[in-house]
Enzyme design. Sequence first.
Site, PDB file in Angstrom:
ATOM      1  CE  LYS A  42     120.963  38.811  39.570  1.00  0.00           C
ATOM      2  NZ  LYS A  42     122.064  37.647  39.112  1.00  0.00           N
ATOM      3  CE1 TYR A 261      97.276  36.602  63.723  1.00  0.00           C
ATOM      4  CE2 TYR A 261      99.009  38.082  62.626  1.00  0.00           C
ATOM      5  CZ  TYR A 261      97.691  37.862  62.861  1.00  0.00           C
ATOM      6  OH  TYR A 261      96.964  38.420  62.318  1.00  0.00           O
TER       7      TYR A 261
END
Length: 361
Positions: A42, A261
């Site tokens: 999956k 950041y």
Amino acid sequence: MSAPGSSHWRRARVTLNSNALSHNLSRVRQFSPHSQIMAVIKANAYGHGMLAAASQLDDADMFAVAMPEEAFVLRASGCTKSLLVLHGFSNITELEKFAALKISTVVHQSQQLAQLLDARLPGPVDAWLKVDTGMRRLGVSMADVDVCFSQLRSSANVENVYLMSHFANADNVSDPLNNSQLNDFIKVTNNCGVSRSMANSAAIMRFPQSHFEVVRPGIMLYGSSPFSDASAADLELRAVMQFESVLIDIKPVRAGESIGYGSTFTAEKDLLMGIVAAGYGDGYPRHAQNGTPVWLNGQRCDLLGRVSMDSISIDLNNVAASIGDRVVLWGNELSVDEVAAASGSIAYELLCHAGAAHFSM
Ligand SMILES: *Cc1c(COP(=O)(O)O)cnc(C)c1O
């Protein structure tokens, strides 16, 4: 193994070690020698590419996917193996297609059951009745098993009926819910006389009483350990996904300067920093903490500061490095499990994201 639809414009690369996939499948056989293997592919084979994984896993006895569309794509690509859709069909059109393409369905709730019993199909389908034994996700309640099972058994729309359930905590072998789920599953299915399936990767490796006739390995096929106390190497599993990029800059950082950041890392002493062309745009986890390992020239380097969209920064103080050097984010040299643990996540998610950023179906 080729990767159709790779993002050619990024420098980070995901490649697949197909031999490792076959090796890991043989590990499943060693752990559960008396069971059939339903390989779970999956979510694009946990990010590895569903069609490539399916062809490499040809020794598996059957495949499981989550969504009908995944099974349709497999059939369209020529896959003739037994296929089970874990979510089952969601409408009559899908069910008719299952019957036409010989795709097996999970039945996990009463509306599906009613639709299946009432349908006029071109031929019968195989149905896996899913029992909720404690996961509290998909599955009929234990009290309803008898009725659902006999209705499926006597329906002309159903060829074979099987029974399945799913563990909530198999990665923690000492969790009492495991035995409780197993015993409850046995209690409500023991007189049914059909094949049963319960075990995911963790249960395959540590809970042999749960193997029954069919096991459902996912993550172990891709070379990751579901356990916090055993590495993939300990379990003799090999990494299938190789996630690499290159070093694009090297520069000094002085004590007291901060990086990236949010300035989440401040150098305590002078250091040499490397910039790697891989970031969350490539599926590298944005929540990776300072100190997450990154492999370069045989050494493990610490991630420094926040992960950007297209780059990360690493500490080069212990390693001789040049611009253009190959960097391994995870793969043979460094387990995805370590990166996941340092990111507050699990390998399943990291593999899916990196695969999604680099592969189409
Ligand atoms: C995903 C899934 C599996 C495989 O689980 P792993 O932990 O990856 O081995 C097995 N069964 C069901 C129902 C699943 O959804």
